[in-house]
Design a protein around this motif. Structure first.
Motif, PDB file in Angstrom:
ATOM      1  N   PHE A 173     -12.169   5.077   7.944  1.00 58.41           N
ATOM      2  CA  PHE A 173     -11.291   5.724   6.972  1.00 58.41           C
ATOM      3  C   PHE A 173     -11.320   7.223   7.200  1.00 58.41           C
ATOM      4  CE2 PHE A 173     -10.938   7.652   2.623  1.00 58.41           C
ATOM      5  CZ  PHE A 173      -9.566   7.582   2.573  1.00 58.41           C
TER       6      PHE A 173
ATOM      7  N   PHE B  70       0.809  -1.217   0.000  1.00 56.30           N
ATOM      8  CA  PHE B  70       0.000   0.000   0.000  1.00 56.30           C
ATOM      9  C   PHE B  70       0.851   1.279   0.000  1.00 56.30           C
ATOM     10  CE2 PHE B  70      -2.703  -3.314   1.852  1.00 56.30           C
ATOM     11  CZ  PHE B  70      -3.837  -3.194   1.061  1.00 56.30           C
TER      12      PHE B  70
ATOM     13  N   GLU C 166      -8.263  -1.324  -2.911  1.00 52.12           N
ATOM     14  CA  GLU C 166      -7.303  -1.358  -1.814  1.00 52.12           C
ATOM     15  C   GLU C 166      -7.995  -1.698  -0.491  1.00 52.12           C
ATOM     16  OE1 GLU C 166      -3.752   1.755  -2.724  1.00 52.12           O
ATOM     17  OE2 GLU C 166      -5.762   2.637  -2.518  1.00 52.12           O
ATOM     18  N   ILE C 167      -9.162  -1.118  -0.260  1.00 50.15           N
ATOM     19  CA  ILE C 167      -9.901  -1.392   0.970  1.00 50.15           C
ATOM     20  C   ILE C 167     -10.297  -2.869   1.026  1.00 50.15           C
ATOM     21  CG2 ILE C 167     -12.029  -0.913   2.248  1.00 50.15           C
ATOM     22  CD1 ILE C 167     -11.780   2.007   1.142  1.00 50.15           C
TER      23      ILE C 167
ATOM     24  N   GLU D 255      -9.463  10.421   5.542  1.00 51.20           N
ATOM     25  CA  GLU D 255      -8.573  10.871   4.465  1.00 51.20           C
ATOM     26  C   GLU D 255      -7.572  11.905   4.949  1.00 51.20           C
ATOM     27  OE1 GLU D 255      -8.974  12.729  -0.012  1.00 51.20           O
ATOM     28  OE2 GLU D 255     -10.619  11.548   0.817  1.00 51.20           O
TER      29      GLU D 255
ATOM     30  N   ARG E  95      -4.670  11.092   2.100  1.00 54.66           N
ATOM     31  CA  ARG E  95      -4.693  10.023   1.109  1.00 54.66           C
ATOM     32  C   ARG E  95      -6.078   9.417   1.000  1.00 54.66           C
ATOM     33  NH1 ARG E  95      -0.835   4.729   0.621  1.00 54.66           N
ATOM     34  NH2 ARG E  95      -2.108   3.697  -0.933  1.00 54.66           N
ATOM     35  N   SER E  96      -6.409   9.042  -0.200  1.00 51.36           N
ATOM     36  CA  SER E  96      -7.643   8.315  -0.462  1.00 51.36           C
ATOM     37  C   SER E  96      -7.262   6.885  -0.818  1.00 51.36           C
ATOM     38  CB  SER E  96      -8.394   8.973  -1.614  1.00 51.36           C
ATOM     39  OG  SER E  96      -9.594   8.293  -1.838  1.00 51.36           O
ATOM     40  N   PHE E  97      -8.027   5.927  -0.321  1.00 48.50           N
ATOM     41  CA  PHE E  97      -7.798   4.524  -0.659  1.00 48.50           C
ATOM     42  C   PHE E  97      -8.910   4.076  -1.592  1.00 48.50           C
ATOM     43  CE2 PHE E  97      -5.409   5.016   3.221  1.00 48.50           C
ATOM     44  CZ  PHE E  97      -4.275   4.247   3.004  1.00 48.50           C
ATOM     45  N   SER E  98      -8.542   3.351  -2.629  1.00 51.98           N
ATOM     46  CA  SER E  98      -9.526   2.878  -3.597  1.00 51.98           C
ATOM     47  C   SER E  98     -10.351   1.738  -3.003  1.00 51.98           C
ATOM     48  CB  SER E  98      -8.826   2.383  -4.868  1.00 51.98           C
ATOM     49  OG  SER E  98      -8.136   1.165  -4.610  1.00 51.98           O
TER      50      SER E  98
ATOM     51  N   ASP F  99      -0.676   7.090   6.849  1.00 56.64           N
ATOM     52  CA  ASP F  99       0.243   7.804   5.961  1.00 56.64           C
ATOM     53  C   ASP F  99       0.483   9.199   6.516  1.00 56.64           C
ATOM     54  OD1 ASP F  99       1.820   8.578   3.795  1.00 56.64           O
ATOM     55  OD2 ASP F  99       0.457   7.695   2.331  1.00 56.64           O
TER      56      ASP F  99
END
Length: 153
Positions: free
Chosen positions: A81, A35, A134-135, A83, A128-131, A124
């Motif tokens: 989550f 990641f 990815e999640i 961001e 950041r954004s997680f797709s 991080d």
């Protein structure tokens, strides 16, 4: 070890953590690489505390309320989550995470025999954004970690 439910799981979580810590290090190291994050941790509930296992040797014990990694344990959900922690109202900011320079965080629950016992978390130093992909991968790793722990019961 035979389990008799959630209370018994809470009692043996510290032993499971010790038994599984070499595997936890491998999981978190894999997460850091996959990641591209500086921090990956597995947090196991120990009463009102969470014991964090990182990719390096050792672990750290914190109160659930003081650790951003405790959020999936305090507020059980699909995932937590954030961001950008700087966008969270100051009174709700996890001060230890802010002090360590954490800006974004995602944590997913780890279940052992349908009981919430921990979380797999990434952090991080930048917003950041997680797709969705990815999640889902992180959830799959958390699910696998729960099965790994079950092998030691």
């Amino acid at each position: 070890m035979a389990t008799r439910g959630k209370k018994h799981l809470d009692e043996i979580t510290p032993q499971l953590g010790q038994l599984c810590s070499p595997c936890f290090r491998r999981v978190t190291l894999n997460c850091k690489r996959q990641f591209h994050v500086p921090i990956a941790a597995i947090g196991l509930r120990e009463g009102r505390h969470v014991r964090l296992y990182f990719s390096r040797e050792g672990h750290q014990r914190l109160l659930v309320d003081d650790a951003v990694c405790g959020l999936p344990l305090a507020v059980p959900a699909e995932q937590i989550f954030i961001e950008d922690l700087h966008q969270v109202p100051e009174e709700l900011q996890p001060h230890l995470a802010i002090a360590l320079g954490v800006r974004s965080y995602i944590g997913v629950p780890i279940f052992l025999r349908q009981h919430l016992v921990g979380s797999l978390s990434l952090a991080d130093n930048h917003p950041r954004s997680f797709s969705t992909r990815e999640i889902q991968r992180l959830k799959d790793l958390a699910h696998w970690t729960g099965h790994l722990m079950e092998l030691h019961l």
